[in-house]
Design a protein around this motif. Structure first.
Motif, short mmCIF file in Angstrom:
data_model
loop_
_atom_site.label_atom_id
_atom_site.label_comp_id
_atom_site.label_asym_id
_atom_site.label_seq_id
_atom_site.Cartn_x
_atom_site.Cartn_y
_atom_site.Cartn_z
N MET A 34 0.69 -1.35 -0.10
CA MET A 34 0.04 0.09 -0.14
C MET A 34 1.01 1.16 -0.15
N SER A 35 0.49 2.26 -0.63
CA SER A 35 1.25 3.47 -0.70
C SER A 35 0.34 4.84 -0.24
N TRP A 36 0.76 5.84 0.23
CA TRP A 36 0.41 7.12 0.49
C TRP A 36 0.95 8.33 -0.46
N TYR A 37 0.10 9.06 -1.10
CA TYR A 37 0.53 10.12 -1.83
C TYR A 37 -0.03 11.44 -1.35
N ARG A 38 0.19 12.43 -1.89
CA ARG A 38 -0.36 13.72 -1.46
C ARG A 38 -0.50 14.73 -2.57
N GLN A 39 -1.24 15.62 -3.00
CA GLN A 39 -1.39 16.46 -3.73
C GLN A 39 -1.58 17.86 -3.41
N ALA A 40 -0.73 18.61 -3.39
CA ALA A 40 -0.98 20.02 -2.97
C ALA A 40 -1.55 20.92 -4.11
N ASP A 46 2.34 13.56 -5.56
CA ASP A 46 3.79 12.59 -5.30
C ASP A 46 3.63 11.81 -4.21
N LEU A 47 4.47 10.91 -4.37
CA LEU A 47 4.53 9.77 -3.43
C LEU A 47 4.96 10.17 -1.96
N VAL A 48 4.44 9.53 -0.90
CA VAL A 48 4.75 10.07 0.44
C VAL A 48 5.41 8.87 0.80
N GLY A 49 5.04 7.71 0.80
CA GLY A 49 5.85 6.59 1.21
C GLY A 49 4.84 5.31 0.84
N PHE A 50 5.40 4.15 1.22
CA PHE A 50 4.77 2.88 1.03
C PHE A 50 5.09 1.86 2.18
N ILE A 51 4.43 0.75 2.12
CA ILE A 51 4.51 -0.44 2.80
C ILE A 51 4.26 -1.49 2.37
N SER A 52 5.37 -2.46 2.49
CA SER A 52 5.11 -3.86 1.57
C SER A 52 4.03 -4.69 2.44
N SER A 53 3.74 -5.72 1.75
CA SER A 53 2.52 -6.38 1.97
C SER A 53 2.78 -7.57 2.97
N THR A 54 4.10 -8.01 3.01
CA THR A 54 4.37 -9.22 4.01
C THR A 54 5.32 -8.72 5.08
N SER A 55 6.42 -8.39 4.93
CA SER A 55 7.53 -7.80 5.74
C SER A 55 7.26 -6.67 6.44
N GLY A 56 6.35 -5.68 5.86
CA GLY A 56 5.90 -4.46 6.61
C GLY A 56 7.13 -3.43 6.54
N VAL A 79 -4.60 0.59 6.36
CA VAL A 79 -3.23 1.29 6.34
C VAL A 79 -3.47 2.64 6.92
N TYR A 80 -2.30 3.03 7.53
CA TYR A 80 -2.11 4.39 8.67
C TYR A 80 -0.99 5.17 7.97
N LEU A 81 -1.20 6.32 8.22
CA LEU A 81 -0.08 7.21 8.07
C LEU A 81 0.22 8.26 9.07
N GLN A 82 0.82 8.08 10.11
CA GLN A 82 1.18 9.00 11.19
C GLN A 82 2.12 10.08 10.80
N TYR A 94 -4.46 14.10 0.78
CA TYR A 94 -3.67 12.68 0.97
C TYR A 94 -4.69 11.79 0.61
N TYR A 95 -3.88 10.88 -0.33
CA TYR A 95 -4.42 9.59 -1.05
C TYR A 95 -3.83 8.38 -0.54
N CYS A 96 -4.69 7.21 -0.34
CA CYS A 96 -3.87 6.08 -0.53
C CYS A 96 -4.02 5.43 -1.72
N ARG A 97 -3.17 4.13 -2.21
CA ARG A 97 -3.43 3.62 -3.48
C ARG A 97 -2.75 2.42 -3.26
N VAL A 98 -3.37 1.50 -4.28
CA VAL A 98 -3.05 -0.02 -4.35
C VAL A 98 -3.20 -0.19 -5.85
N ALA A 99 -2.28 -1.22 -6.22
CA ALA A 99 -2.27 -1.86 -7.51
C ALA A 99 -2.96 -3.09 -7.39
N VAL A 100 -3.94 -3.50 -7.78
CA VAL A 100 -4.34 -4.81 -8.04
C VAL A 100 -4.75 -5.35 -9.29
N GLY A 101 -4.15 -6.49 -9.78
CA GLY A 101 -4.55 -6.99 -11.19
C GLY A 101 -4.14 -6.00 -12.02
#
Length: 116
Positions: A34-40, A46-56, A79-82, A94-101
């Motif tokens: 999962m990832s977080w983006y933001r748009q001013a 722009d990409l803020v950050g991401f977190i992997s599926s398994t290892s975190g 998913v959280y963004l502190q 701020y947006y969250c994003r996922v790519a599926v299929g």
């Protein structure tokens, strides 16, 4: 169908904190990064950050490194963004994003305004 719903945005003073949440449904949440983006205003998303599926494992943009932390709760499909030590330049939607299929999905976004 894939749905992402962000919440937790608002108005905060410089130096303050907020925690954003993104509730996911319609796919096997634990299997996807999962990832977080933001748009001013007037700027690209722009990409803020991401977190992997398994290892975190996580990664962050240089502009937020050391201030923002992404985490996930696979039991809650969320998913959280502190965000700490917020600055006026963090003001954005701020947006969250996922790519599926092979398709990218976005939430509706949540507004964060950092101002005194």
């Amino acid at each position: 169908q894939v749905q992402l719903v962000e919440s937790g945005g608002g108005l905060v003073q410089p130096g303050g904190s907020l925690r954003l949440s993104c509730a996911a449904s319609g796919f096997t949440f634990s299997s996807y990064a999962m990832s977080w983006y933001r748009q001013a205003p007037g700027k690209e998303r722009d990409l803020v950050g991401f977190i992997s599926s398994t290892s975190g494992s996580t990664g962050y943009a240089d502009s937020v490194k050391g201030r923002f932390t992404i985490s996930r709760d696979n039991n809650k499909n969320t998913v959280y963004l502190q965000m700490n030590s917020l600055k006026p330049e963090d003001t954005a939607v701020y947006y969250c994003r996922v790519a599926v299929g092979g398709q990218v999905y976005w939430g509706q976004g949540t507004q964060v305004t950092v101002s005194s």
